[in-house]
Design a protein around this motif. Structure first.
Motif, PDB file in Angstrom:
ATOM      1  N   ASN A 302      53.151  59.306  29.148  1.00 37.62           N
ATOM      2  CA  ASN A 302      54.352  60.080  29.477  1.00 37.62           C
ATOM      3  C   ASN A 302      55.527  59.232  29.963  1.00 37.62           C
ATOM      4  N   TYR A 303      55.460  57.914  29.811  1.00 42.44           N
ATOM      5  CA  TYR A 303      56.598  57.072  30.182  1.00 42.44           C
ATOM      6  C   TYR A 303      57.661  57.125  29.088  1.00 42.44           C
ATOM      7  N   GLU A 304      58.912  56.960  29.513  1.00 42.11           N
ATOM      8  CA  GLU A 304      60.053  56.941  28.602  1.00 42.11           C
ATOM      9  C   GLU A 304      60.600  55.517  28.490  1.00 42.11           C
ATOM     10  N   PRO A 305      61.365  55.207  27.414  1.00 42.38           N
ATOM     11  CA  PRO A 305      61.980  53.878  27.305  1.00 42.38           C
ATOM     12  C   PRO A 305      62.755  53.533  28.572  1.00 42.38           C
ATOM     13  N   GLY A 306      62.548  52.351  29.066  1.00 39.24           N
ATOM     14  CA  GLY A 306      63.122  51.922  30.325  1.00 39.24           C
ATOM     15  C   GLY A 306      62.101  51.923  31.442  1.00 39.24           C
ATOM     16  N   GLN A 307      61.082  52.789  31.332  1.00 41.68           N
ATOM     17  CA  GLN A 307      59.953  52.744  32.259  1.00 41.68           C
ATOM     18  C   GLN A 307      58.894  51.763  31.775  1.00 41.68           C
ATOM     19  N   TYR A 308      58.996  51.372  30.514  1.00 42.73           N
ATOM     20  CA  TYR A 308      58.110  50.357  29.942  1.00 42.73           C
ATOM     21  C   TYR A 308      58.986  49.316  29.250  1.00 42.73           C
ATOM     22  N   ASN A 309      58.363  48.341  28.608  1.00 41.20           N
ATOM     23  CA  ASN A 309      59.116  47.255  27.965  1.00 41.20           C
ATOM     24  C   ASN A 309      59.848  47.773  26.723  1.00 41.20           C
ATOM     25  N   SER A 310      60.994  48.345  26.940  1.00 43.11           N
ATOM     26  CA  SER A 310      61.763  48.929  25.851  1.00 43.11           C
ATOM     27  C   SER A 310      62.240  47.836  24.901  1.00 43.11           C
ATOM     28  N   GLY A 311      61.856  47.962  23.636  1.00 40.76           N
ATOM     29  CA  GLY A 311      62.226  46.957  22.641  1.00 40.76           C
ATOM     30  C   GLY A 311      61.081  46.051  22.235  1.00 40.76           C
ATOM     31  N   GLY A 312      59.925  46.196  22.871  1.00 33.77           N
ATOM     32  CA  GLY A 312      58.775  45.388  22.501  1.00 33.77           C
ATOM     33  C   GLY A 312      58.137  45.876  21.211  1.00 33.77           C
ATOM     34  N   PRO A 313      57.190  45.116  20.658  1.00 34.92           N
ATOM     35  CA  PRO A 313      56.542  45.500  19.399  1.00 34.92           C
ATOM     36  C   PRO A 313      55.464  46.566  19.600  1.00 34.92           C
ATOM     37  N   LEU A 314      55.881  47.709  20.125  1.00 28.58           N
ATOM     38  CA  LEU A 314      54.982  48.842  20.311  1.00 28.58           C
ATOM     39  C   LEU A 314      54.622  49.441  18.959  1.00 28.58           C
ATOM     40  N   PRO A 315      53.605  50.307  18.898  1.00 31.09           N
ATOM     41  CA  PRO A 315      53.196  50.826  17.587  1.00 31.09           C
ATOM     42  C   PRO A 315      54.334  51.418  16.769  1.00 31.09           C
ATOM     43  N   TYR A 316      55.216  52.200  17.407  1.00 28.59           N
ATOM     44  CA  TYR A 316      56.304  52.827  16.636  1.00 28.59           C
ATOM     45  C   TYR A 316      57.354  51.825  16.183  1.00 28.59           C
ATOM     46  N   ALA A 317      57.316  50.603  16.741  1.00 24.82           N
ATOM     47  CA  ALA A 317      58.299  49.582  16.366  1.00 24.82           C
ATOM     48  C   ALA A 317      57.709  48.501  15.465  1.00 24.82           C
ATOM     49  N   ILE A 318      56.450  48.609  15.093  1.00 27.88           N
ATOM     50  CA  ILE A 318      55.838  47.585  14.238  1.00 27.88           C
ATOM     51  C   ILE A 318      56.645  47.399  12.960  1.00 27.88           C
ATOM     52  N   ASP A 319      57.066  48.502  12.349  1.00 26.46           N
ATOM     53  CA  ASP A 319      57.825  48.398  11.098  1.00 26.46           C
ATOM     54  C   ASP A 319      59.166  47.709  11.311  1.00 26.46           C
ATOM     55  N   ILE A 320      59.784  47.918  12.455  1.00 23.96           N
ATOM     56  CA  ILE A 320      61.051  47.242  12.737  1.00 23.96           C
ATOM     57  C   ILE A 320      60.826  45.744  12.855  1.00 23.96           C
ATOM     58  N   TYR A 321      59.742  45.338  13.502  1.00 25.52           N
ATOM     59  CA  TYR A 321      59.428  43.914  13.599  1.00 25.52           C
ATOM     60  C   TYR A 321      59.049  43.329  12.243  1.00 25.52           C
ATOM     61  N   LYS A 322      58.372  44.103  11.408  1.00 31.71           N
ATOM     62  CA  LYS A 322      58.042  43.614  10.072  1.00 31.71           C
ATOM     63  C   LYS A 322      59.317  43.330   9.280  1.00 31.71           C
ATOM     64  N   ALA A 323      60.325  44.186   9.453  1.00 31.67           N
ATOM     65  CA  ALA A 323      61.586  43.989   8.742  1.00 31.67           C
ATOM     66  C   ALA A 323      62.424  42.876   9.350  1.00 31.67           C
ATOM     67  N   GLY A 324      62.422  42.773  10.691  1.00 28.37           N
ATOM     68  CA  GLY A 324      63.303  41.828  11.362  1.00 28.37           C
ATOM     69  C   GLY A 324      62.720  40.461  11.616  1.00 28.37           C
ATOM     70  N   ALA A 325      61.382  40.354  11.620  1.00 30.20           N
ATOM     71  CA  ALA A 325      60.729  39.067  11.907  1.00 30.20           C
ATOM     72  C   ALA A 325      59.628  38.796  10.892  1.00 30.20           C
ATOM     73  N   PRO A 326      59.987  38.600   9.622  1.00 31.60           N
ATOM     74  CA  PRO A 326      58.961  38.411   8.590  1.00 31.60           C
ATOM     75  C   PRO A 326      58.155  37.125   8.737  1.00 31.60           C
ATOM     76  N   SER A 327      58.643  36.165   9.522  1.00 29.56           N
ATOM     77  CA  SER A 327      57.884  34.928   9.706  1.00 29.56           C
ATOM     78  C   SER A 327      56.682  35.116  10.629  1.00 29.56           C
ATOM     79  N   LEU A 328      56.664  36.192  11.417  1.00 25.24           N
ATOM     80  CA  LEU A 328      55.480  36.493  12.228  1.00 25.24           C
ATOM     81  C   LEU A 328      54.356  36.959  11.311  1.00 25.24           C
ATOM     82  N   ASP A 329      53.159  36.468  11.563  1.00 25.10           N
ATOM     83  CA  ASP A 329      52.016  36.861  10.742  1.00 25.10           C
ATOM     84  C   ASP A 329      51.451  38.210  11.158  1.00 25.10           C
ATOM     85  N   PHE A 330      51.550  38.536  12.436  1.00 24.62           N
ATOM     86  CA  PHE A 330      51.087  39.843  12.897  1.00 24.62           C
ATOM     87  C   PHE A 330      51.640  40.107  14.295  1.00 24.62           C
ATOM     88  N   LEU A 331      51.468  41.336  14.732  1.00 26.91           N
ATOM     89  CA  LEU A 331      51.843  41.771  16.070  1.00 26.91           C
ATOM     90  C   LEU A 331      50.567  42.163  16.795  1.00 26.91           C
TER      91      LEU A 331
END
Length: 561
Positions: A302-331
């Motif tokens: 039940n935490y909201e962005p700002g109560q946790y590490n907002s912007g980290g490679p959380l599950p809902y952001a995996i696709d954003i990291y795949k698009a923005g950081a293709p040199s990473l092999d995995f998250l």
């Protein structure tokens, strides 16, 4: 394309061009990830490698004298890999002057115990903070600006919107990777490298500095929009819902494309961190192409962005990291919370092999490790604080850590079981015939899983003294050796029975259960169990002490009417 993204790509391209000669000379036998059958595996010296790891406390690796007595203890705990931080401030205390004596000392200590290393680059961020950067970075807030709160106050976090910060970070990381290639290209002590650590912003949902405000008001970068359109059917539900609720637009500002909500701030910050990390990762890989990843601090309920590490490679952001950081092999997820199976499963994707660099240890960790390596075909598992008491959460008082506050008997015992089985586990990850049944807590009173043509039913069982822990985490890994035969590795006290879920099929019976002891790299036969030890031939009993005995079970099933 945003100016930051464009600068990132130009910077990365320049680094790659300058280092092309070095990269071409690099050994083709360096550790790498490879898709094999149903699994993506880490290949070391031509063979698949299962990481039975442990992560040091954050400051342990900064002092070689402190580490000297630790190395043999880690070897004695049956680890094959140690995760060790490398801080930017340690290798570049003065700008442009590098000191790799600490890195070389860690290599020497690991090699003396025949241990491998995964290095954790504590560059611009460690758990959102910028406390591991050199003093010359901390003091120059003009050149290296901070993330700001909405009222204009600075924070103890460097802003990911600064190209000067990214370039300095990338130059240090490039120097590190160049040195690692020079000192480890032959021996391959270092298996992988983590780039940054648990990035994100707190206590607000985004950086409010002037460059951040400008980026938020600018159009969403085209590479991300193209990725969303091309991968629409497989996007994480949270990301896809936010995008489609705003009209699934293919152009517009961040709030136009994703809506006016705190979640948009987190997605926006994810892109900023991803493209920053891409610049650092690509620069390092141009020097030495080891597998690289970054890790995520997960969300409390039940935490909201700002109560946790907002912007980290959380599950809902995996696709954003795949698009923005293709040199990473995995998250990779750092998982300390309950609901382990759900968290870990979200990172076990066809385009993202699972590796857990930080987790709880003890019997909880042992059960989670079996689930990760078995059902989710993980590259490896690593409890945190392996050189001390680990992570002890509420309810963990009796998890089995040593009385002296050092070591982890449960993980030591499990790794002792898994080490000789590693070749078979890796084989079964590739070809199938491997699964783990997991019970996570008191709310789960029974577990069930499929093993070949059979169904395994798990319930909690009393320990040797008859006591039953209704809240413990219990797991059993099954390795199928023939159509009717399985090797079983357990963690916790459990009772296992076997049935079928297909009406009309013959009844499943237990032909035999044999103890197998793992000694000197091989299996030695123990007792043939029956009668009272197997519920009169109806079930297999697992006890937590079995791991300490390095005992597994060979179970043969048959059918009758």
């Amino acid at each position: 394309m945003s100016s930051l993204l464009a600068a990132t790509r130009l910077f990365s391209a320049g680094i790659v061009l300058l280092a092309s000669t070095a990269a071409q000379a690099q050994s083709a036998g360096a550790p790498h990830l490879e898709r094999r059958g149903e699994a993506t595996q880490l290949i070391v010296d031509g063979n698949p490698f299962l990481v039975l790891g442990g992560e040091l406390h954050n400051s342990s690796s900064s002092d070689l004298a402190y580490m000297a007595p630790i190395w043999p203890k880690l070897k004695g705990m049956n680890l094959n890999t140690v995760l060790a931080p490398i801080a930017w401030e340690t290798i570049e205390p003065q700008e442009g002057r590098f000191d790799f004596s600490n890195v070389d000392g860690l290599l020497k200590g690991a090699r003396a115990q025949n241990l491998r290393l995964v290095l954790l680059w504590f560059g611009a961020w460690k758990n959102t903070y910028s406390s591991y950067v050199p003093a010359w970075v901390k003091r120059d807030q003009t050149r290296f600006p901070r993330a700001e709160t909405s009222d204009g106050r600075g924070t103890e976090r460097l802003s990911p919107f600064s190209t000067s910060t990214r370039d300095a970070d990338a130059r240090a990381f490039t120097a590190l990777m160049r040195h690692l290639r020079a000192v480890d290209e032959v021996q391959h002590t270092i298996l992988m490298v983590q780039v940054e650590n648990e990035v994100g912003v707190i206590p607000e949902s985004r950086d409010h500095s002037a460059p951040a405000d400008a980026a938020l008001a600018a159009p969403v970068p085209e590479p991300l929009l193209r990725y969303l359109a091309a991968n629409r059917s497989t996007l994480h539900p949270t990301l896809r819902t936010a995008w489609e609720a705003a009209g699934a637009r293919t152009a517009g500002t961040w709030r136009e494309v994703f809506g006016d909500a705190a979640m948009t701030d987190s997605l926006f910050m994810s892109w900023a961190y991803a493209t920053y990390i891409e610049g650092v990762t690509a620069a390092g890989k141009a020097q030495y192409r080891l597998p690289m990843f970054t890790n995520a601090a997960l969300i409390r309920p039940n935490y909201e962005p700002g109560q946790y590490n907002s912007g980290g490679p959380l599950p809902y952001a995996i696709d954003i990291y795949k698009a923005g950081a293709p040199s990473l092999d995995f998250l990779a997820p750092d998982i300390y919370f309950e609901d382990y199976a759900n968290w870990a499963s979200q990172y076990a994707r066809s385009d993202n092999p699972l590796f857990v660099p930080e987790a709880r240890g003890g019997p909880v960790g042992a059960a989670n490790a079996l689930y990760s390596l078995g059902t989710l075909r993980a590259v490896g598992f690593s409890p945190f604080g392996i050189d001390g008491e680990g992570v002890v959460l509420q309810g963990d008082a009796s998890i089995g850590l040593s009385a002296a506050g050092e070591g982890d008997p449960a993980m030591t015992a499990l790794y002792g079981q898994l080490a000789p089985l590693a070749p078979l586990i890796l084989q079964k990850q590739v070809e199938g015939g491997l699964t783990t049944v997991l019970m996570e807590g008191g709310a789960q009173r029974a577990g069930r899983g499929r093993i070949g043509d059979y169904v395994v039913n798990m319930t909690r069982a009393g320990g040797p003294k008859g006591d039953v822990d209704q809240t413990s985490r219990v797991a059993a890994m099954f390795l199928q050796t023939t159509s009717d035969e399985f090797l079983v590795v357990g963690s916790g006290d459990a009772q296992l029975s076997f049935t079928t879920d297909r009406p009309g099929e013959p009844i499943v019976g237990i032909e035999s259960i044999d103890e197998q002891y793992l000694r000197d790299g091989g299996m030695v036969a123990g007792r043939r169990l029956n009668g009272d030890e197997t519920g009169q031939g109806q079930s297999l009993r697992l006890f937590s002490k079995d791991a300490g005995d390095r005992k597994i079970y060979r179970v043969r099933l048959y059918r009758y009417r």
